[in-house]
Design a protein around this motif. Structure first.
Motif, PDB file in Angstrom:
ATOM      1  N   VAL A  57       0.832  -1.201   0.000  1.00  0.00           N
ATOM      2  CA  VAL A  57       0.000   0.000   0.000  1.00  0.00           C
ATOM      3  C   VAL A  57       0.868   1.251   0.000  1.00  0.00           C
ATOM      4  N   ARG A  58       1.941   1.209   0.757  1.00  0.00           N
ATOM      5  CA  ARG A  58       2.809   2.393   0.860  1.00  0.00           C
ATOM      6  C   ARG A  58       3.351   2.821  -0.503  1.00  0.00           C
ATOM      7  N   PRO A  59       3.799   1.877  -1.360  1.00  0.00           N
ATOM      8  CA  PRO A  59       4.239   2.311  -2.691  1.00  0.00           C
ATOM      9  C   PRO A  59       3.138   2.966  -3.512  1.00  0.00           C
ATOM     10  N   LEU A  60       1.909   2.458  -3.390  1.00  0.00           N
ATOM     11  CA  LEU A  60       0.817   3.051  -4.161  1.00  0.00           C
ATOM     12  C   LEU A  60       0.585   4.493  -3.753  1.00  0.00           C
ATOM     13  N   ARG A  61       0.657   4.773  -2.469  1.00  0.00           N
ATOM     14  CA  ARG A  61       0.464   6.152  -2.012  1.00  0.00           C
ATOM     15  C   ARG A  61       1.569   7.064  -2.530  1.00  0.00           C
ATOM     16  N   MET A  62       2.788   6.566  -2.599  1.00  0.00           N
ATOM     17  CA  MET A  62       3.905   7.399  -3.013  1.00  0.00           C
ATOM     18  C   MET A  62       3.994   7.541  -4.530  1.00  0.00           C
ATOM     19  N   LEU A  63       3.457   6.536  -5.258  1.00  0.00           N
ATOM     20  CA  LEU A  63       3.546   6.600  -6.709  1.00  0.00           C
ATOM     21  C   LEU A  63       2.599   7.627  -7.308  1.00  0.00           C
ATOM     22  N   GLY A  64       1.552   8.010  -6.577  1.00  0.00           N
ATOM     23  CA  GLY A  64       0.611   8.980  -7.105  1.00  0.00           C
ATOM     24  C   GLY A  64       1.260  10.272  -7.549  1.00  0.00           C
ATOM     25  N   PRO A  65       1.965  10.983  -6.643  1.00  0.00           N
ATOM     26  CA  PRO A  65       2.631  12.216  -7.071  1.00  0.00           C
ATOM     27  C   PRO A  65       3.644  11.989  -8.187  1.00  0.00           C
ATOM     28  N   VAL A  66       4.353  10.847  -8.146  1.00  0.00           N
ATOM     29  CA  VAL A  66       5.362  10.593  -9.175  1.00  0.00           C
ATOM     30  C   VAL A  66       4.719  10.462 -10.554  1.00  0.00           C
ATOM     31  N   LEU A  67       3.666   9.656 -10.650  1.00  0.00           N
ATOM     32  CA  LEU A  67       3.039   9.418 -11.946  1.00  0.00           C
ATOM     33  C   LEU A  67       2.331  10.660 -12.468  1.00  0.00           C
ATOM     34  N   PHE A  68       1.629  11.372 -11.583  1.00  0.00           N
ATOM     35  CA  PHE A  68       0.961  12.591 -12.027  1.00  0.00           C
ATOM     36  C   PHE A  68       1.984  13.630 -12.472  1.00  0.00           C
ATOM     37  N   GLY A  69       3.020  13.815 -11.680  1.00  0.00           N
ATOM     38  CA  GLY A  69       4.042  14.789 -12.042  1.00  0.00           C
ATOM     39  C   GLY A  69       4.759  14.423 -13.326  1.00  0.00           C
ATOM     40  N   ALA A  70       5.081  13.129 -13.506  1.00  0.00           N
ATOM     41  CA  ALA A  70       5.774  12.699 -14.722  1.00  0.00           C
ATOM     42  C   ALA A  70       4.879  12.868 -15.945  1.00  0.00           C
ATOM     43  N   ALA A  71       3.601  12.520 -15.815  1.00  0.00           N
ATOM     44  CA  ALA A  71       2.688  12.672 -16.948  1.00  0.00           C
ATOM     45  C   ALA A  71       2.527  14.137 -17.333  1.00  0.00           C
ATOM     46  N   ALA A  72       2.381  15.001 -16.330  1.00  0.00           N
ATOM     47  CA  ALA A  72       2.233  16.422 -16.621  1.00  0.00           C
ATOM     48  C   ALA A  72       3.491  16.979 -17.273  1.00  0.00           C
ATOM     49  N   ALA A  73       4.657  16.602 -16.752  1.00  0.00           N
ATOM     50  CA  ALA A  73       5.908  17.082 -17.336  1.00  0.00           C
ATOM     51  C   ALA A  73       6.105  16.542 -18.740  1.00  0.00           C
ATOM     52  N   GLY A  74       5.735  15.280 -18.962  1.00  0.00           N
ATOM     53  CA  GLY A  74       5.847  14.717 -20.304  1.00  0.00           C
ATOM     54  C   GLY A  74       4.997  15.464 -21.307  1.00  0.00           C
TER      55      GLY A  74
END
Length: 548
Positions: A57-74
């Protein structure tokens, strides 16, 4: 031009616009579907806060900002490249777009994912087992891959990644920065609690709800329901994410906008994110007061903040793109290519490797101590060795100023930073002597030898000169601008738990680099600062200084 030529030109222009529209729809449809499905799941359920599956569960919570930020930057990087061109390798031709069979499969996969989520995570359900959570994660991953497959075949995507790996790499680094910025912004929650709770309470009361606000405990009570706003679900991290997104856009678009005026977006974005958080808290309070605590606490409380983030970030950039007040006159536009220069990959890759490894290993640090810290060192060192031929030769010539600056930064950090080091000291106490010695050795080597090189390459080797001029390799070594120095220093601060001290340290290292125009001086100052911190940790037991 003849009439026939004019008709042909207009026809060609219409065809080009239609092709661009179709290309945009091709990628937009799957993105919208995934966003809608994500929000749908968020309103149905929420991830558990405790239980045997927290390792997953902990990785899922932390991956949210990473994936959203990476998608927006891409998205921003792709827009910049399409506007200005960077000389990047051409993409392979896309096959005809036939998304419907794949989208039908994707809808079925989402139905399975939603059913699995409700079965495992519904209110009142027992804590899910690790195996059950793994099944849910696999279903969600398959749903996302099918959405991506609806836009283009996976083979085409892999070929495109092989040809243009730099843009995804930079996008991932921004996503990782977003994760750290979000974590740093959570520290602001204590200062914003009273304002947010009182404003949300006032909105809920104006809507007819009977509530009580207890700012001392960060609690709102409505119809017998106690709503406690914790930092992890406070939504205040949206401030850091919105500001970071806007800063990336300003950096990428600065050749065609009046970037000095565009800086006004940053405080406006922060204010909008804070207002969005107030609306979110007020909305969940109204749901609880209306007798729907299941919906309020199902996923609404922690996920609606992402909807506000998406709307604020994308909306602000879309408006800014069309603002005449921000646009440069046509005859004053820069001629430099938009997007990220090809040479940036070698400077950023070691940093991205270390930060990505830190994300993974910190997910597994259940006791507050990252036992796998050595993997960060190995990842960063391995990538650094792989790209070393593409980097300038380092010149390390000891001098008084870099050493003095490093000692000053280290002393300030020791005096002002450092939280509770209990988790680190207790984690070390549970290790055997050999493991403890290996961990401490890896921590010292990483902090004093590798981290200064990796971080200075990324922030003072690439980001600082790139903010001065897009052709960063052609920038004179001592070139300087305050916006570039401040921007790169704030980004540097975002990767540290003590973000304000980190930004100040970044500014000091930028000044050292300018002194003789040598990146090696900044590396030396950084190494001395980290060595001073390590001395305080090992000599005085200040384990909290190594908490991040």
């Amino acid at each position: 031009m003849s009439a026939g030529a004019g008709v042909a030109a207009r026809s060609c222009g219409r065809g080009l616009r239609v092709a661009r529209l179709r290309g945009g729809v091709r990628w937009t449809v799957p993105a919208v579907i995934v966003a809608a499905e994500y929000l749908g799941l968020s309103l149905l359920v929420d991830l558990p806060m405790a239980g045997p599956a927290m390792t997953l569960v902990r990785p899922l919570r932390m991956l949210g900002p990473v994936l959203f930020g990476a998608a927006a930057a891409g998205w921003l990087i792709a827009r910049g490249e399409s506007r200005g061109g960077t000389g990047a390798a051409p993409l392979p031709p896309l096959p005809a777009w036939r998304p419907w069979p794949t989208l039908a499969l994707q809808a079925g996969a989402y139905a399975v994912t939603a059913a699995t989520a409700v079965a495992l995570l519904r209110p009142g359900a027992p804590p899910p087992s690790p195996a059950a959570m793994a099944v849910f994660i696999a279903c969600a991953a398959a749903t996302g891959l099918l959405a991506l497959r609806a836009a283009a075949p996976l083979g085409w995507l892999l070929a495109a990644l092989a040809r243009r790996w730099l843009a995804p790499l930079v996008a991932l680094s921004v996503g990782l920065l977003a994760w750290r910025a979000a974590s740093a912004a959570e520290g602001l929650w204590g200062a914003l609690t009273a304002v947010t709770l009182h404003a949300a309470g006032a909105l809920a009361s104006a809507a007819g709800a009977e509530i009580q606000v207890d700012p001392a405990r960060s609690v709102i009570r409505a119809s017998g329901v106690r709503i406690e706003i914790a930092p992890i679900c406070s939504g205040v991290d949206g401030i850091g994410l919105v500001v970071l997104f806007q800063a990336v856009w300003i950096a990428l678009a600065r050749e065609r906008i009046r970037w000095e005026r565009a800086l006004v977006l940053l405080p406006l974005g922060a204010a909008a994110a804070l207002a969005g958080n107030v609306l979110r808290v007020a909305a969940l309070t109204l749901l609880a007061a209306a007798g729907r605590p299941d919906l309020a606490f199902g996923g609404f409380h922690s996920k609606l903040g992402w909807a506000f983030f998406i709307a604020i970030a994308l909306g602000s950039v879309a408006i800014a793109e069309r603002s005449r007040w921000l646009a440069r006159p046509a005859d004053a536009e820069g001629s430099a290519a938009a997007g990220v220069p090809p040479g940036a990959g070698a400077y950023a890759a070691p940093f991205v490797a270390m930060l990505a490894t830190a994300l993974v290993t910190s997910m597994l640090a259940g006791d507050g101590l990252d036992r796998l810290y050595g993997l960060r060192v190995a990842a960063g060192a391995g990538v650094l060795l792989a790209v070393r031929r593409r980097l300038p030769v380092a010149v390390l010539a000891p001098a008084l100023l870099p050493i003095a600056a490093g000692l000053a930064v280290g002393a300030a950090w020791v005096a002002l930073a450092g939280g509770d080091g209990t988790a680190v000291s207790e984690g070390l106490a549970r290790m055997g002597p050999a493991e403890r010695a290996a961990w401490i050795s890896a921590r010292v080597a990483g902090a004093c030898l590798l981290v200064p090189v990796v971080e200075e390459l990324a922030f003072r080797g690439f980001l600082l000169p790139w903010l001065v001029s897009p052709g960063f390799r052609d920038v004179p070594p001592r070139a300087w601008s305050w916006p570039a120095a401040l921007g790169s220093s704030l980004a540097f601060g975002a990767i540290h738990s003590q973000w304000l001290l980190g930004a100040a340290a970044g500014l000091a290292f930028a000044g050292v680099r300018r002194w003789r125009g040598r990146l090696g001086d900044a590396v030396l100052a950084h190494a001395v600062a980290n060595a001073a911190i390590a001395a305080a940790v090992l000599g005085a037991g200040r384990w909290g200084l190594w908490g991040g």
